[in-house]
Scaffold this motif. Structure first.
Motif, PDB file in Angstrom:
ATOM      1  N   LEU A  85      20.153  40.461  40.482  1.00 17.67           N
ATOM      2  CA  LEU A  85      19.363  39.256  40.685  1.00 17.67           C
ATOM      3  C   LEU A  85      19.787  38.606  42.002  1.00 17.67           C
ATOM      4  CD1 LEU A  85      17.161  38.067  38.898  1.00 17.67           C
ATOM      5  CD2 LEU A  85      18.880  36.624  37.820  1.00 17.67           C
ATOM      6  N   TRP A  86      18.809  38.372  42.883  1.00 14.93           N
ATOM      7  CA  TRP A  86      19.078  37.732  44.172  1.00 14.93           C
ATOM      8  C   TRP A  86      18.734  36.247  44.062  1.00 14.93           C
ATOM      9  CZ3 TRP A  86      20.615  40.815  48.485  1.00 14.93           C
ATOM     10  CH2 TRP A  86      20.592  42.191  48.256  1.00 14.93           C
ATOM     11  N   SER A  87      19.679  35.395  44.421  1.00 13.01           N
ATOM     12  CA  SER A  87      19.391  33.958  44.421  1.00 13.01           C
ATOM     13  C   SER A  87      18.629  33.584  45.676  1.00 13.01           C
ATOM     14  CB  SER A  87      20.688  33.157  44.378  1.00 13.01           C
ATOM     15  OG  SER A  87      21.368  33.413  43.185  1.00 13.01           O
ATOM     16  N   ALA A  88      17.772  32.593  45.547  1.00 12.12           N
ATOM     17  CA  ALA A  88      17.034  32.109  46.712  1.00 12.12           C
ATOM     18  C   ALA A  88      17.035  30.594  46.727  1.00 12.12           C
ATOM     19  CB  ALA A  88      15.599  32.617  46.681  1.00 12.12           C
ATOM     20  N   VAL A  89      16.999  30.035  47.931  1.00 15.59           N
ATOM     21  CA  VAL A  89      16.805  28.595  48.074  1.00 15.59           C
ATOM     22  C   VAL A  89      15.375  28.371  48.569  1.00 15.59           C
ATOM     23  CG1 VAL A  89      17.832  28.635  50.407  1.00 15.59           C
ATOM     24  CG2 VAL A  89      17.611  26.456  49.180  1.00 15.59           C
ATOM     25  N   ILE A 113      14.973  31.742  41.908  1.00 14.96           N
ATOM     26  CA  ILE A 113      15.013  30.556  42.768  1.00 14.96           C
ATOM     27  C   ILE A 113      16.027  29.609  42.140  1.00 14.96           C
ATOM     28  CG2 ILE A 113      13.711  28.637  43.759  1.00 14.96           C
ATOM     29  CD1 ILE A 113      11.185  30.401  43.537  1.00 14.96           C
ATOM     30  N   SER A 114      17.204  29.518  42.780  1.00 19.13           N
ATOM     31  CA  SER A 114      18.301  28.770  42.159  1.00 19.13           C
ATOM     32  C   SER A 114      18.437  27.366  42.719  1.00 19.13           C
ATOM     33  CB  SER A 114      19.616  29.529  42.343  1.00 19.13           C
ATOM     34  OG  SER A 114      19.875  29.716  43.720  1.00 19.13           O
ATOM     35  N   HIS A 115      17.922  27.141  43.927  1.00 13.38           N
ATOM     36  CA  HIS A 115      18.056  25.836  44.575  1.00 13.38           C
ATOM     37  C   HIS A 115      16.752  25.444  45.269  1.00 13.38           C
ATOM     38  CE1 HIS A 115      22.227  27.077  44.034  1.00 13.38           C
ATOM     39  NE2 HIS A 115      22.550  25.795  44.105  1.00 13.38           N
ATOM     40  N   VAL A 116      16.480  24.136  45.242  1.00 10.44           N
ATOM     41  CA  VAL A 116      15.300  23.595  45.926  1.00 10.44           C
ATOM     42  C   VAL A 116      15.760  22.451  46.818  1.00 10.44           C
ATOM     43  CG1 VAL A 116      13.083  22.413  45.624  1.00 10.44           C
ATOM     44  CG2 VAL A 116      13.755  24.206  44.012  1.00 10.44           C
ATOM     45  N   VAL A 117      15.346  22.463  48.089  1.00 12.53           N
ATOM     46  CA  VAL A 117      15.675  21.354  48.991  1.00 12.53           C
ATOM     47  C   VAL A 117      14.399  20.810  49.640  1.00 12.53           C
ATOM     48  CG1 VAL A 117      17.968  22.307  49.505  1.00 12.53           C
ATOM     49  CG2 VAL A 117      16.073  22.785  51.056  1.00 12.53           C
ATOM     50  N   ASP A 118      14.490  19.584  50.112  1.00  9.92           N
ATOM     51  CA  ASP A 118      13.366  18.940  50.777  1.00  9.92           C
ATOM     52  C   ASP A 118      13.943  17.883  51.726  1.00  9.92           C
ATOM     53  OD1 ASP A 118      10.100  18.749  49.645  1.00  9.92           O
ATOM     54  OD2 ASP A 118      10.807  17.408  51.237  1.00  9.92           O
ATOM     55  N   ASN A 119      13.118  17.375  52.637  1.00 12.04           N
ATOM     56  CA  ASN A 119      13.611  16.288  53.495  1.00 12.04           C
ATOM     57  C   ASN A 119      12.985  14.958  53.103  1.00 12.04           C
ATOM     58  OD1 ASN A 119      11.038  16.515  54.405  1.00 12.04           O
ATOM     59  ND2 ASN A 119      11.536  16.799  56.570  1.00 12.04           N
ATOM     60  N   LYS A 123      11.369  12.857  47.087  1.00 10.01           N
ATOM     61  CA  LYS A 123      11.466  14.063  46.257  1.00 10.01           C
ATOM     62  C   LYS A 123      12.907  14.416  45.912  1.00 10.01           C
ATOM     63  CE  LYS A 123       7.106  16.122  47.727  1.00 10.01           C
ATOM     64  NZ  LYS A 123       6.509  16.865  48.860  1.00 10.01           N
ATOM     65  N   ILE A 124      13.833  14.070  46.812  1.00  7.62           N
ATOM     66  CA  ILE A 124      15.249  14.388  46.583  1.00  7.62           C
ATOM     67  C   ILE A 124      15.721  13.671  45.322  1.00  7.62           C
ATOM     68  CG2 ILE A 124      17.589  14.110  47.514  1.00  7.62           C
ATOM     69  CD1 ILE A 124      16.220  14.315  50.345  1.00  7.62           C
ATOM     70  N   GLY A 125      16.355  14.422  44.428  1.00  9.73           N
ATOM     71  CA  GLY A 125      16.819  13.847  43.161  1.00  9.73           C
ATOM     72  C   GLY A 125      15.876  14.133  42.001  1.00  9.73           C
ATOM     73  N   ASN A 126      14.611  14.418  42.318  1.00 12.70           N
ATOM     74  CA  ASN A 126      13.652  14.807  41.264  1.00 12.70           C
ATOM     75  C   ASN A 126      13.975  16.204  40.732  1.00 12.70           C
ATOM     76  OD1 ASN A 126      12.360  12.442  41.765  1.00 12.70           O
ATOM     77  ND2 ASN A 126      10.490  13.342  42.632  1.00 12.70           N
ATOM     78  N   LYS A 127      13.376  16.517  39.591  1.00  9.53           N
ATOM     79  CA  LYS A 127      13.573  17.853  39.028  1.00  9.53           C
ATOM     80  C   LYS A 127      12.327  18.722  39.234  1.00  9.53           C
ATOM     81  CE  LYS A 127      17.449  17.523  36.217  1.00  9.53           C
ATOM     82  NZ  LYS A 127      18.413  18.505  35.730  1.00  9.53           N
ATOM     83  N   VAL A 128      12.543  19.993  39.537  1.00 14.46           N
ATOM     84  CA  VAL A 128      11.474  21.002  39.489  1.00 14.46           C
ATOM     85  C   VAL A 128      11.954  21.989  38.440  1.00 14.46           C
ATOM     86  CG1 VAL A 128      10.193  22.747  40.757  1.00 14.46           C
ATOM     87  CG2 VAL A 128      10.985  20.695  41.939  1.00 14.46           C
TER      88      VAL A 128
END
Lengths: 219, 219
Positions: A85-89, A113-119, A123-128
């Motif tokens: 399994l390959w992790s992706a951001v 998809i292990s991590h989600v980032v945004d600027n 959105k930062i702090g929300n859950k997906v």
């Protein structure tokens, strides 16, 4: 295996189709042996092409019998690199980003998809799903601490190159780009462009010519 | 124009890239003339390939000068069929469906998602952007009343064939399929499969072999 560079890209594109179909046979249909004709048939690929594609990677199956489904699936999984399994951001927690995190069937294909980032501070702090969106400023830490090699870009076109540069600086080796723009990257970075607009235009092209043909036939 | 069937699919796939780049030149960069070298260069396509692709459709540009950006864009738009707006009905109001409705840049490529349907009573009546989700039972009325030729399938794999059959019965001529499965359709229906899992696997394949090469080099 043949020299890696001599294998056509079209063959590489077909391997995941074989793999997914073998998985379906093994999991849902309890089939043990499949011929190249059946394997190709369901996918619209000629049996000669199936055999040629597989021959690049070794000898599989038995003449006149077929392929052992579990065995070929395992071999293809190793060849494709999806036996782990390959992790992706993922960068960009908009609708498309959320759709990809929710998409069923990536795990089976070796992607998590292990991590989600945004600027976007909204959105930062929300859950997906169960992933908390983090600031893009944390990208280097996230990539290094989790040994992530894959970055998924789902930001607007005008932000994509900047995001790609940041991901590469952080140590990402492969980019999956959904932004409708080409990315410029160093030679040792793999890029896959999923350009949605290209898909629709090729469909419209065919539709449009079919209509032209029809109206000519009417004249 | 050459015989339509003799034009390679790869050429057809490149035309939208030219078109989008010409649009960018005309709209944002105020460029009036572009050479085949510059046109191809930004897209990673050789100038000889650009000229060959365009030659299937007629004579464009002037030797030693280049192409008039506006003129070539207009010609390509006509060739591609994106000089008009095609309405589409989208089936499946999940995350991916919503992402597509929100996707900027389809209109420029000739596509307008005008209707959204679903079979989930919890979704029917909700809005996606300014489109109200309708019942899939209304599909025939929607397609006929609005002269819709394109259906977009964003339902789970196991529902996709049934949805495709319904769309074709209703009069749809082209299917854009995002469900991770192949669809069986009559010969006169165009299908474009956007198989997201195939994209990631080809990326993982390259990544995986790069790692194998590295670890061999280390030994």
């Amino acid at each position: 295996m043949k020299n890696r560079d001599s294998i056509p890209e079209a063959t590489i594109e077909r391997l995941p189709l074989y793999y997914r179909y073998l998985d379906k046979l093994a999991t849902f249909e309890d089939v043990e042996v499949v011929s190249s004709k059946d394997l190709g048939g369901k996918l619209g690929i000629a049996s000669t092409q199936v055999r040629k594609d597989l021959s690049y990677y070794g000898e599989f199956g038995r003449r006149g019998v077929g392929y052992d489904v579990i065995e070929l699936k395992r071999s293809l999984g190793r060849i494709l690199g999806v036996d782990r399994l390959w992790s992706a951001v993922l960068v960009g927690a908009g609708n498309l980003g959320r759709a990809l995190v929710n998409y069923q069937g990536f795990k089976k294909m070796g992607l998590e998809i292990s991590h989600v980032v945004d600027n976007d501070l909204n959105k930062i702090g929300n859950k997906v799903e169960d992933i908390t969106v983090q600031s893009i400023n944390r990208i280097e830490k996230i990539v290094n601490n989790n040994d992530i090699k894959i970055g998924i870009v789902t930001v607007p076109a005008e932000a994509a190159q900047d995001v790609a540069d940041k991901l590469i600086d952080a140590g990402i080796k492969a980019l999956w780009n959904f932004a409708p723009t080409r990315l410029y990257v160093p030679d040792d970075i793999s890029v896959r462009n999923e350009d949605l607009a290209v898909g629709i235009v090729s469909l419209i092209y065919h539709l449009s010519w079919d209509e032209k043909d029809e109206s000519e036939a009417d004249e």
